[in-house]
Design an enzyme around this catalytic site. Structure first.
Site, short mmCIF file in Angstrom:
data_model
loop_
_atom_site.label_atom_id
_atom_site.label_comp_id
_atom_site.label_asym_id
_atom_site.label_seq_id
_atom_site.Cartn_x
_atom_site.Cartn_y
_atom_site.Cartn_z
N ASP A 141 45.60 37.82 30.61
CA ASP A 141 45.77 38.39 31.95
C ASP A 141 46.54 39.69 31.88
O ASP A 141 47.35 40.01 32.74
CB ASP A 141 46.50 37.38 32.85
CG ASP A 141 46.46 37.77 34.33
OD1 ASP A 141 47.38 37.36 35.07
OD2 ASP A 141 45.53 38.50 34.73
N LYS A 144 42.31 44.72 30.77
CA LYS A 144 40.92 44.33 30.48
C LYS A 144 40.40 44.93 29.18
O LYS A 144 39.67 44.28 28.45
CB LYS A 144 40.03 44.73 31.64
CG LYS A 144 40.06 46.23 31.97
CD LYS A 144 39.43 46.50 33.32
CE LYS A 144 39.56 47.95 33.74
NZ LYS A 144 38.77 48.89 32.92
N ASP A 169 41.48 36.01 32.89
CA ASP A 169 41.44 36.40 34.29
C ASP A 169 40.67 37.72 34.44
O ASP A 169 40.51 38.46 33.47
CB ASP A 169 42.87 36.58 34.84
CG ASP A 169 42.89 36.76 36.36
OD1 ASP A 169 43.84 37.37 36.87
OD2 ASP A 169 41.94 36.29 37.04
N ASN A 170 40.18 38.01 35.63
CA ASN A 170 39.62 39.32 35.98
C ASN A 170 38.37 39.74 35.21
O ASN A 170 38.15 40.93 35.00
CB ASN A 170 40.68 40.42 35.81
CG ASN A 170 41.98 40.08 36.47
OD1 ASN A 170 43.01 39.92 35.81
ND2 ASN A 170 41.96 39.96 37.79
N GLU A 199 42.51 37.84 43.64
CA GLU A 199 43.66 37.25 44.33
C GLU A 199 43.88 37.87 45.72
O GLU A 199 43.85 39.08 45.88
CB GLU A 199 44.95 37.41 43.50
CG GLU A 199 45.21 38.79 42.96
CD GLU A 199 44.65 39.01 41.57
OE1 GLU A 199 43.73 38.28 41.18
OE2 GLU A 199 45.12 39.90 40.87
O1 LIG Z 1 45.81 45.05 35.22
C1 LIG Z 1 45.71 43.85 35.55
N1 LIG Z 1 46.23 42.91 34.74
C2 LIG Z 1 46.16 41.58 35.04
N2 LIG Z 1 45.61 41.12 36.16
C3 LIG Z 1 45.09 42.03 37.06
C4 LIG Z 1 44.54 41.52 38.26
O2 LIG Z 1 44.56 40.17 38.44
C5 LIG Z 1 43.99 42.38 39.20
C6 LIG Z 1 43.98 43.77 38.99
C7 LIG Z 1 43.39 44.62 40.06
C8 LIG Z 1 42.10 44.35 40.52
C9 LIG Z 1 41.56 45.11 41.55
C10 LIG Z 1 42.30 46.13 42.12
F1 LIG Z 1 41.80 46.85 43.14
C11 LIG Z 1 43.60 46.39 41.67
C12 LIG Z 1 44.13 45.64 40.63
C13 LIG Z 1 44.53 44.28 37.79
CL1 LIG Z 1 44.52 45.99 37.53
C14 LIG Z 1 45.09 43.41 36.81
MG LIG Z 2 44.92 39.09 36.60
#
Ligand SMILES: O=c1[nH]cnc2c(O)cc(-c3ccc(F)cc3)c(Cl)c12
Ligand SMILES: [Mg+2]
Length: 214
Positions: A141, A144, A169-170, A199
């Site tokens: 997590d 990416k 995740d993601n 989330e």
């Molecule tokens: O960098 C991340 N690390 C671990 N988990 C993350 C997550 O759960 C979501 C997002 C995210 C997704 C869409 C958005 F518009 C802004 C941020 C990130 Cl960027 C991360």
């Molecule tokens: Mg995440």
């Protein structure tokens, strides 16, 4: 100077949660993110899937890549058997400082080893530094672009055994297409996608569970 979002999240936990009560810490963070400020915790929907996988695996050795504020650290640590500890890696010192306080507020500091640094730097040192042979469960997590290089590093460092479970995740948002392609096409993994949402939003996202076949 203006506080940071993680600092405001910590204040919300200290105000609304009960010290030593992990569930109240989880609920306070989710409430903050739904009603005050979005933050990139795994959240309650994907968090429930995380809970079910951790419960199913009942791991003795656990690694989390990407602590952020410690929300998923608390979710995982609260489910571990007595005497089991998890290692969590966080690159950003400001995030790590808040995470330590949130994990301590939940009363789970004795079940967590938080390491500050990059996964690429630390993964090769884990065996000797922490006396780990292999991981039963790994939660990815962090960033990416690091998912694929890091899973390859786990293989090279002999940190996986037949049955090791990796949960990422993601994989849709922001997305890790190269990682997905790898785990879904490699004969060394049995992979399954758990659909959910980013989330605290309606955007599609999900978790990929991959079992190492040895
Ligand atoms: O960098 C991340 N690390 C671990 N988990 C993350 C997550 O759960 C979501 C997002 C995210 C997704 C869409 C958005 F518009 C802004 C941020 C990130 Cl960027 C991360
Ligand atoms: Mg995440």
């Amino acid at each position: 100077t203006r506080s940071t979002r993680p600092q405001r999240m910590l204040k919300a936990v200290q105000k609304n949660a009960t010290k030593g009560n992990p569930q109240s810490v989880i609920s306070a963070i989710d409430y903050f993110c739904k009603n005050s400020e979005w933050a990139m915790n795994v959240g309650d929907e994907k968090g429930s899937i995380l809970d079910s996988v951790v419960t199913e695996v009942n791991p003795s050795t656990v690694l989390e890549l990407g602590t952020y504020c410690g929300y998923s650290t608390v979710r995982i640590a609260r489910l571990l058997s007595p005497g089991t500890k998890l290692i969590t890696l966080e690159f950003n010192p400001a995030y790590a400082a808040v995470a330590r306080q949130i994990i301590a507020y939940a009363g789970l500091q004795d079940k967590v080893t938080l390491v500050e640094g990059s996964s690429g730097e630390w993964i090769p040192q884990i065996k000797e530094r922490f006396g780990i042979t292999t991981f039963d469960f790994i939660f990815l997590d962090h960033w990416k672009d690091q998912y694929l290089p890091d899973i390859k590093l786990f293989e090279e460092c002999g940190l996986l055994r037949k049955g090791s479970v990796l949960l990422a995740d993601n994989v849709i948002c922001p997305g890790a297409p190269d990682y997905l392609e790898y785990v879904r096409n490699s004969p060394r993994y049995e992979s399954r996608y758990y659909p959910a949402h980013l989330e605290y939003t309606k955007l599609e996202d999900g978790l990929e569970k991959s079992v190492f076949l040895g």
